[in-house]
Design an enzyme around this catalytic site. Sequence first.
Site, PDB file in Angstrom:
ATOM      1  N   ASP A 169      -1.170   9.798   1.476  1.00  0.00           N
ATOM      2  CA  ASP A 169      -0.159   8.815   1.066  1.00  0.00           C
ATOM      3  C   ASP A 169      -0.748   7.407   0.941  1.00  0.00           C
ATOM      4  OD1 ASP A 169       2.042   7.237   0.710  1.00  0.00           O
ATOM      5  OD2 ASP A 169       3.071   7.857   2.539  1.00  0.00           O
ATOM      6  N   TYR A 225       4.948  16.573  -1.796  1.00  0.00           N
ATOM      7  CA  TYR A 225       3.947  15.551  -1.544  1.00  0.00           C
ATOM      8  C   TYR A 225       2.588  16.113  -1.950  1.00  0.00           C
ATOM      9  CZ  TYR A 225       7.708  13.769   1.398  1.00  0.00           C
ATOM     10  OH  TYR A 225       8.908  13.314   1.836  1.00  0.00           O
ATOM     11  N   SER A 244      10.038   2.372   5.707  1.00  0.00           N
ATOM     12  CA  SER A 244      10.389   1.059   6.237  1.00  0.00           C
ATOM     13  C   SER A 244      11.654   0.475   5.635  1.00  0.00           C
ATOM     14  CB  SER A 244       9.219   0.098   6.002  1.00  0.00           C
ATOM     15  OG  SER A 244       8.733   0.238   4.686  1.00  0.00           O
ATOM     16  N   ASP A 266       2.249   4.562  -4.848  1.00  0.00           N
ATOM     17  CA  ASP A 266       2.655   5.321  -3.665  1.00  0.00           C
ATOM     18  C   ASP A 266       2.584   6.823  -3.913  1.00  0.00           C
ATOM     19  OD1 ASP A 266       3.778   6.171  -1.312  1.00  0.00           O
ATOM     20  OD2 ASP A 266       5.830   5.607  -1.842  1.00  0.00           O
TER      21      ASP A 266
END
Length: 421
Positions: free
Chosen positions: A297, A271, A148, A105
């Site tokens: 991502d 990120y 999620s 990830d």
Amino acid sequence: MLLSIVVSFLLFPSQSVAAGSPPGPPPRRDPLHIPVLRRRHVPRDRDAILDHYANLAAGLRGKYNYDSPVSRRDDISITNQDADSSYFAPVSVGTPPQIFDLQLDTGSSDLWFATTDCTSCGQAPELDPTKSTSLQVQNVPITMKFGSGAASGLVAQDTVSMGPFTVNPQIFAAVNDLSGNLINGKLSGIMGLAFQGIARTRAVPFWQALINDNSLTNPEFSFFLTRFVNNPNAMAEEPGGVFTLGGRNTTFFQGDIDFQSFTLPPGGGSYWLQTISSVTVNGKTVNIGNTNTAAIDTGTTLIGGPTAAVNAIWGAVPNSVPLAGNMAGFFTFPCKTQVTISISFGGPSWPINVADMNLGPVSNAQCLGAIFDVTVVAKIKPQPGLPVWIVGDTFLKNVYTIFRADPPAVGFAQLSAAAGA
Ligand SMILES: *[C@@H]1O[C@H](CO)[C@@H](O)[C@H](O)[C@H]1NC(C)=O
């Protein structure tokens, strides 16, 4: 028994004696005579001197295991789960090693494993902390939120390996409570591949630890991701492509790499950021506005974007229809329409395969589109430096991607025939 070791440097020989002392009074001995060795030729000019002693020191470090590990890069086979939903690879933890499949990830920075203390972790194979002699749990609770769901647990540390690479100790989260829909099937957790600054554990991520101790040939890692979304016979697990840690593999791409640099915020953590410069729909540029910071991502299946831009994209597809309720933010379009969307990050425009844009029929010959409004529920106002786009596997399957830490950049290249192009 007393063991004494005397290290002798041959370059400065005088006398060196290695002696073992047996118990009891030492026996009388004659004085030990050691001939003085003749000084070896030592180079005199500056470069030769430096070279000579550098080699000497390297040899000595090697002899006493003070040398650095060999830098390398390695290809790690990954698995494609549930028709491109996630991509995972095996990671081992503990002594003796327990091996788990973790999602790779690039949109988060924590490493975590579901543990045997977790009753809400579903079917996942779980790390048993009691079965590792090297695992240390710190009494620090931690919660990590994801798109999620959320994972909570305790901060822990242990030896962690992937392919030929090991970090010891590696700090991670030993998860004992899971909510939402974070991991499916045989997945046991997530390996975050973004930067330390956004790690909830505050730990140096595995990949950054490898860079810090010079284990990687290059301060980068790369992905080739497979496509099964359009394969009606796809199994829950299929070959997922290749994760190259410490470099890139030229077998999987061709032509130039389009590197676009980005700036890490102060503190060094974020990120993998890019800026979308343009989007075309079936060859026509759409107006996406000026605020288009994107996180690249691998841990996100689809592409999420800001309201106005997503509306503009689907507005360019005839007979597209916005959905409501728990699908608010998504659009459908006539299944017979081929939707070709291309994205540029300042360089070439990269087309997305029409198969990736079409998630299948949902109603009256309308198919679900793979670009959705990620802000629609919360109506969050974009914050400076924070991504408003999340560019996930829908896009990344179409390119070879190189995540380069230093200087920070993301590079895209055209997939080769060997990578299924
Ligand atoms: C690149 O990948 C190919 C195909 O898997 C493999 O045969 C080759 O050894 C890899 N190249 C390097 C330099 O590792």
